[in-house]
Design a protein around this motif. Sequence first.
Motif, PDB file in Angstrom:
ATOM      1  N   GLU A  46      55.721  23.428  53.052  1.00 16.08           N
ATOM      2  CA  GLU A  46      54.366  23.395  51.848  1.00 16.08           C
ATOM      3  C   GLU A  46      53.840  24.825  52.070  1.00 16.08           C
ATOM      4  O   GLU A  46      53.897  25.138  50.919  1.00 16.08           O
ATOM      5  N   TYR A  47      54.026  25.544  52.889  1.00 12.77           N
ATOM      6  CA  TYR A  47      53.636  27.051  52.740  1.00 12.77           C
ATOM      7  C   TYR A  47      54.496  27.827  52.018  1.00 12.77           C
ATOM      8  O   TYR A  47      54.195  28.628  51.574  1.00 12.77           O
ATOM      9  N   LEU A  49      56.887  27.090  50.069  1.00 14.06           N
ATOM     10  CA  LEU A  49      56.629  26.791  48.487  1.00 14.06           C
ATOM     11  C   LEU A  49      55.478  27.166  48.005  1.00 14.06           C
ATOM     12  O   LEU A  49      55.467  27.945  46.262  1.00 14.06           O
ATOM     13  N   ARG A  50      53.640  27.809  48.403  1.00 12.95           N
ATOM     14  CA  ARG A  50      52.941  27.927  47.575  1.00 12.95           C
ATOM     15  C   ARG A  50      53.322  29.517  48.113  1.00 12.95           C
ATOM     16  O   ARG A  50      52.570  30.608  46.526  1.00 12.95           O
ATOM     17  N   ALA A  51      54.035  30.100  48.863  1.00 14.45           N
ATOM     18  CA  ALA A  51      53.814  31.992  48.754  1.00 14.45           C
ATOM     19  C   ALA A  51      55.232  32.373  47.620  1.00 14.45           C
ATOM     20  O   ALA A  51      54.986  32.806  47.280  1.00 14.45           O
ATOM     21  N   GLU A  53      55.338  30.227  44.914  1.00 10.72           N
ATOM     22  CA  GLU A  53      54.716  29.979  43.437  1.00 10.72           C
ATOM     23  C   GLU A  53      53.717  31.346  43.011  1.00 10.72           C
ATOM     24  O   GLU A  53      53.782  32.359  42.163  1.00 10.72           O
ATOM     25  N   ALA A  54      53.353  31.526  44.665  1.00 12.72           N
ATOM     26  CA  ALA A  54      52.045  32.943  43.651  1.00 12.72           C
ATOM     27  C   ALA A  54      53.259  34.885  43.933  1.00 12.72           C
ATOM     28  O   ALA A  54      51.863  34.778  43.051  1.00 12.72           O
ATOM     29  N   GLU A 164      47.340  31.585  52.932  1.00 16.51           N
ATOM     30  CA  GLU A 164      47.083  31.996  51.711  1.00 16.51           C
ATOM     31  C   GLU A 164      47.893  33.293  51.549  1.00 16.51           C
ATOM     32  O   GLU A 164      48.110  33.730  52.520  1.00 16.51           O
ATOM     33  N   VAL A 200      46.724  20.560  56.083  1.00 16.49           N
ATOM     34  CA  VAL A 200      47.833  20.659  55.011  1.00 16.49           C
ATOM     35  C   VAL A 200      48.369  19.534  54.910  1.00 16.49           C
ATOM     36  O   VAL A 200      49.330  19.038  55.808  1.00 16.49           O
ATOM     37  N   ARG A 203      53.888  18.397  49.866  1.00 17.58           N
ATOM     38  CA  ARG A 203      53.907  17.196  48.372  1.00 17.58           C
ATOM     39  C   ARG A 203      54.652  16.790  48.344  1.00 17.58           C
ATOM     40  O   ARG A 203      55.746  16.986  49.122  1.00 17.58           O
TER      41      ARG A 203
END
Length: 313
Positions: A46-47, A49-51, A53-54, A164, A200, A203
Motif C-alpha cells: 500500500e505504501y 502504491l502511495r509513493a 502516486e505521489a 508520507e 494502514v 486498497r
Amino acid sequence: MSASAEVVVACLAPADQRPEVDPLSGEVVVNDAMASLSAADAAALEYALRAGEAWGARVMAVAAGGASVVPALREAASLGAEVLRVPLPSAHDSLHGPRRCEGTELAGDPGVVTAVLSSAIRASGTPALVVCGDRSSLSGAGAVPAMLAHHLGAAQALGLVAMEFESGGVVLGQRRLDGGWRERIRLTAPAVCSVEAAGVRLRRASLNAALAAASVQVPIASSSATAAAAAAGAAGAARVHAGAPRFYRPRTKVIPPPAGGTHERILSLTGALVQREPPRVVGPVAPAEAARELLEFLRRAGVEVGQAGDAGG
C-alpha cells in the motif's frame, strides 16, 4: 529526483499465514497453496502504491520464491503494480499440499534472498524507494530490508509505523519508541524502508481488475542471473562465523564532569541538596508517639509497615 524515471519497489514475502505446529515434536507443517500476504507485506504494498502516486513513478511488486508466490503477485497486479517473481534455488516451481518444514527453511537464508532480490531489482531499473514488511511471517528475523539497503547503497529506515511522501523523493516516516513515544524520520531517495502493519490497509482492486489479474502471466527473473546472485549470497554467508554468545556491554557514555570544588562536586553527584527530606525535630516525646513518628517515616520512605495504631503497645 526525476521521479518519472524511477521505480518504487514493494518486496513481498508471501507465505502460509497459519502453519500448523505439533505441540509435542515442534514440527511445522506449511501449505504452499495457502500462501498469501501478511499484514506487514500488505502495508508495504500500500505504501509503495502511495509513493508511486505521489512521485509519478512505476510501482513494481517483487517476491522471491516458487509458484506459491504467484497468487500474491497477481493480487498486486490487480492494483496496478508491475510484478516479478525471482526464483530461489530451494523453491518449488509447483504447488504442494501440506508438508513438514525445517526451521532453517522457514527462516530462509537472508543473504541468498537479499542477493537475488537486489540483482532482480537492479535489472529492472534504479529504485527510488524499496518498501518491505518489517519481517517475514515464517520465523523471519527482519534482516532482509537492512541487507537490501546495503546492497543497493541506499538509506534505510526500519520498523516504521507510518509513511508520507513529498516531492523530490522525500520520505517522512514515524517509528515506534518505548513509552508511547514516536521518532520522526526524514529520508531522501534512494531509500529502503520496512513497515509494520499499523493503521494502514491495502486498497481493494475493482472486480474487473481482479478478474483480469487472475490470468496474468507473472514474469520470472533470469534464472542464470539469480543463480549467480544466490551463489554470491551463499558465499558471503559462509564467511560469517558463529560463536558463543557474549554478554551485552553498553557503550561508555561520556558526560561532562561537575564543576566547582570537592564539596560542590560531591553534592552534585549525590544530589544531597536536591532530593532530600528536610530535617525535623521530634521530641522529647513519649515512646508511643516516637514509635508512630518512626513508622510514618518508614512509610514515606516506601517501607511496608503496619498501621499506626499497631505501635501503641
